[in-house]
Design a protein around this motif. Structure first.
Motif, PDB file in Angstrom:
ATOM      1  N   SER A 140       0.832  -1.196   0.000  1.00 53.69           N
ATOM      2  CA  SER A 140       0.000   0.000   0.000  1.00 53.69           C
ATOM      3  C   SER A 140       0.869   1.250   0.000  1.00 53.69           C
ATOM      4  CB  SER A 140      -0.919   0.022   1.224  1.00 53.69           C
ATOM      5  OG  SER A 140      -0.171   0.223   2.393  1.00 53.69           O
ATOM      6  N   VAL A 141       0.284   2.361  -0.428  1.00 52.74           N
ATOM      7  CA  VAL A 141       0.990   3.644  -0.444  1.00 52.74           C
ATOM      8  C   VAL A 141       1.400   4.018   0.978  1.00 52.74           C
ATOM      9  CG1 VAL A 141       0.749   6.101  -0.950  1.00 52.74           C
ATOM     10  CG2 VAL A 141      -0.205   4.417  -2.515  1.00 52.74           C
ATOM     11  N   ARG A 142       0.500   3.807   1.923  1.00 49.70           N
ATOM     12  CA  ARG A 142       0.775   4.142   3.317  1.00 49.70           C
ATOM     13  C   ARG A 142       1.964   3.337   3.856  1.00 49.70           C
ATOM     14  NH1 ARG A 142      -2.773   6.414   7.155  1.00 49.70           N
ATOM     15  NH2 ARG A 142      -4.420   6.162   5.625  1.00 49.70           N
ATOM     16  N   ALA A 143       2.011   2.046   3.554  1.00 48.59           N
ATOM     17  CA  ALA A 143       3.109   1.203   4.030  1.00 48.59           C
ATOM     18  C   ALA A 143       4.429   1.628   3.398  1.00 48.59           C
ATOM     19  CB  ALA A 143       2.816  -0.259   3.722  1.00 48.59           C
ATOM     20  N   TYR A 144       4.407   1.887   2.110  1.00 50.19           N
ATOM     21  CA  TYR A 144       5.630   2.310   1.421  1.00 50.19           C
ATOM     22  C   TYR A 144       6.157   3.615   2.012  1.00 50.19           C
ATOM     23  CZ  TYR A 144       8.570   4.477  -2.105  1.00 50.19           C
ATOM     24  OH  TYR A 144       9.601   5.116  -2.739  1.00 50.19           O
ATOM     25  N   ARG A 145       5.283   4.596   2.165  1.00 50.09           N
ATOM     26  CA  ARG A 145       5.722   5.900   2.689  1.00 50.09           C
ATOM     27  C   ARG A 145       6.201   5.808   4.131  1.00 50.09           C
ATOM     28  NH1 ARG A 145       1.126   9.911   0.097  1.00 50.09           N
ATOM     29  NH2 ARG A 145       1.734   9.569  -2.065  1.00 50.09           N
ATOM     30  N   SER A 146       5.592   4.960   4.927  1.00 46.41           N
ATOM     31  CA  SER A 146       6.043   4.837   6.320  1.00 46.41           C
ATOM     32  C   SER A 146       7.415   4.164   6.380  1.00 46.41           C
ATOM     33  CB  SER A 146       5.029   4.078   7.165  1.00 46.41           C
ATOM     34  OG  SER A 146       4.965   2.734   6.781  1.00 46.41           O
ATOM     35  N   GLN A 149       9.908   6.854   5.410  1.00 43.86           N
ATOM     36  CA  GLN A 149      10.016   7.817   6.504  1.00 43.86           C
ATOM     37  C   GLN A 149      10.825   7.238   7.672  1.00 43.86           C
ATOM     38  OE1 GLN A 149       6.243   9.080   8.031  1.00 43.86           O
ATOM     39  NE2 GLN A 149       7.113  10.819   9.113  1.00 43.86           N
ATOM     40  N   ALA A 150      10.780   5.918   7.855  1.00 42.37           N
ATOM     41  CA  ALA A 150      11.530   5.267   8.925  1.00 42.37           C
ATOM     42  C   ALA A 150      13.007   5.094   8.577  1.00 42.37           C
ATOM     43  CB  ALA A 150      10.909   3.908   9.236  1.00 42.37           C
ATOM     44  N   GLY A 151      13.406   5.472   7.369  1.00 42.38           N
ATOM     45  CA  GLY A 151      14.816   5.414   6.999  1.00 42.38           C
ATOM     46  C   GLY A 151      15.186   4.317   6.029  1.00 42.38           C
ATOM     47  N   CYS A 152      14.246   3.590   5.543  1.00 46.25           N
ATOM     48  CA  CYS A 152      14.531   2.525   4.587  1.00 46.25           C
ATOM     49  C   CYS A 152      14.738   3.144   3.197  1.00 46.25           C
ATOM     50  CB  CYS A 152      13.356   1.546   4.552  1.00 46.25           C
ATOM     51  SG  CYS A 152      13.616   0.122   3.499  1.00 46.25           S
ATOM     52  N   PRO A 153      15.758   2.736   2.463  1.00 37.23           N
ATOM     53  CA  PRO A 153      15.948   3.241   1.098  1.00 37.23           C
ATOM     54  C   PRO A 153      14.728   2.904   0.232  1.00 37.23           C
ATOM     55  CG  PRO A 153      17.904   2.078   1.833  1.00 37.23           C
ATOM     56  CD  PRO A 153      16.854   1.837   2.864  1.00 37.23           C
ATOM     57  N   GLY A 161       9.616  -7.665   1.197  1.00 34.85           N
ATOM     58  CA  GLY A 161       8.381  -8.139   1.777  1.00 34.85           C
ATOM     59  C   GLY A 161       8.209  -7.622   3.189  1.00 34.85           C
ATOM     60  N   LEU A 162       7.635  -8.418   4.044  1.00 36.25           N
ATOM     61  CA  LEU A 162       7.352  -7.993   5.414  1.00 36.25           C
ATOM     62  C   LEU A 162       8.597  -7.859   6.274  1.00 36.25           C
ATOM     63  CD1 LEU A 162       4.164 -10.090   6.136  1.00 36.25           C
ATOM     64  CD2 LEU A 162       4.315  -7.665   5.561  1.00 36.25           C
ATOM     65  N   SER A 163       9.693  -8.480   5.865  1.00 34.53           N
ATOM     66  CA  SER A 163      10.914  -8.440   6.682  1.00 34.53           C
ATOM     67  C   SER A 163      11.856  -7.332   6.238  1.00 34.53           C
ATOM     68  CB  SER A 163      11.620  -9.792   6.600  1.00 34.53           C
ATOM     69  OG  SER A 163      11.988 -10.057   5.267  1.00 34.53           O
ATOM     70  N   TRP A 164      11.318  -6.195   5.883  1.00 32.77           N
ATOM     71  CA  TRP A 164      12.134  -5.108   5.357  1.00 32.77           C
ATOM     72  C   TRP A 164      13.090  -4.525   6.397  1.00 32.77           C
ATOM     73  CZ3 TRP A 164      12.048  -0.060   7.148  1.00 32.77           C
ATOM     74  CH2 TRP A 164      11.032   0.242   8.033  1.00 32.77           C
ATOM     75  N   ARG A 165      12.793  -4.653   7.687  1.00 33.96           N
ATOM     76  CA  ARG A 165      13.643  -4.052   8.718  1.00 33.96           C
ATOM     77  C   ARG A 165      14.983  -4.771   8.858  1.00 33.96           C
ATOM     78  NH1 ARG A 165      11.334  -0.046  11.842  1.00 33.96           N
ATOM     79  NH2 ARG A 165       9.079   0.041  11.658  1.00 33.96           N
ATOM     80  N   SER A 166      15.103  -5.976   8.310  1.00 30.85           N
ATOM     81  CA  SER A 166      16.365  -6.713   8.441  1.00 30.85           C
ATOM     82  C   SER A 166      17.346  -6.386   7.317  1.00 30.85           C
ATOM     83  CB  SER A 166      16.079  -8.204   8.474  1.00 30.85           C
ATOM     84  OG  SER A 166      15.451  -8.598   7.283  1.00 30.85           O
ATOM     85  N   TRP A 167      17.130  -5.362   6.548  1.00 29.33           N
ATOM     86  CA  TRP A 167      18.052  -4.996   5.474  1.00 29.33           C
ATOM     87  C   TRP A 167      19.285  -4.417   6.089  1.00 29.33           C
ATOM     88  CZ3 TRP A 167      19.251   0.188   5.258  1.00 29.33           C
ATOM     89  CH2 TRP A 167      18.397   1.068   5.908  1.00 29.33           C
TER      90      TRP A 167
END
Length: 167
Positions: A140-146, A149-153, A161-167
């Motif tokens: 979703s647009v909201r998920a992508y933008r958040s 905003q949290a610092g993910c490239p 996928g859902l495990s984007w924080r482990s990059w």
């Protein structure tokens, strides 16, 4: 005229304007009104203090331990509309998630506004190529933008996928 609702031989559980609403309220709270399909046996009788009370013949007179009925009763007790009815069923009919409804109440919104005002839709930006990729990947647009905003490239936010924080 709004009157209290009580299972026959039990305590008041809410308010209703007619026998169908009184029957529905007992059904919603898991009291199993008789008959199960027809509210014809519901009666409007005088209460102890002179007010009228809808008396509904039910299998249970006290609130049973039914998880769904417990949730309904807890949610209905959060806020009431101006007419005295619980606001949560109205919010549910309007497609508002319970967490959204509860957060609106915590922010000080009126029960009427929290139950009826629709949720904001975020429109995608067609000029942002990574946002388009994210939408193609089912994000979703909201998920992508958040994520951004949290610092993910952007490239990772749009494709992981859902495990984007482990990059």
């Amino acid at each position: 005229m709004i009157s209290d609702v009580a299972p026959l031989g039990g305590q008041t559980i809410g308010k209703a304007t007619d026998r169908e609403e009184a029957w529905w309220l007992c059904q919603r709270y898991g009291l199993k009104p008789f008959p199960l399909e027809d509210p014809s046996d519901v009666e409007l009788v005088g209460g102890d203090n002179g007010e009228k009370v809808w008396m509904v013949p039910c299998e249970h007179t006290e609130y049973p331990y039914d998880r769904a009925a417990f949730e309904n009763r807890r949610r209905d007790a959060l806020a009431t509309l101006e007419n005295g009815f619980p606001a949560w069923p109205a919010a549910e009919e309007n497609g508002i998630a319970f967490q959204t409804f509860r957060q609106r109440l915590k922010r000080g919104w009126s029960a009427e506004r929290a139950a009826t005002e629709g949720v904001r839709e975020i429109s995608p930006n067609p000029d942002d190529e990574w946002e388009v990729v994210a939408l193609e990947n089912g994000l979703s647009v909201r998920a992508y933008r958040s994520r951004v905003q949290a610092g993910c490239p952007e490239a990772i936010a749009a494709t992981m996928g859902l495990s984007w924080r482990s990059w």
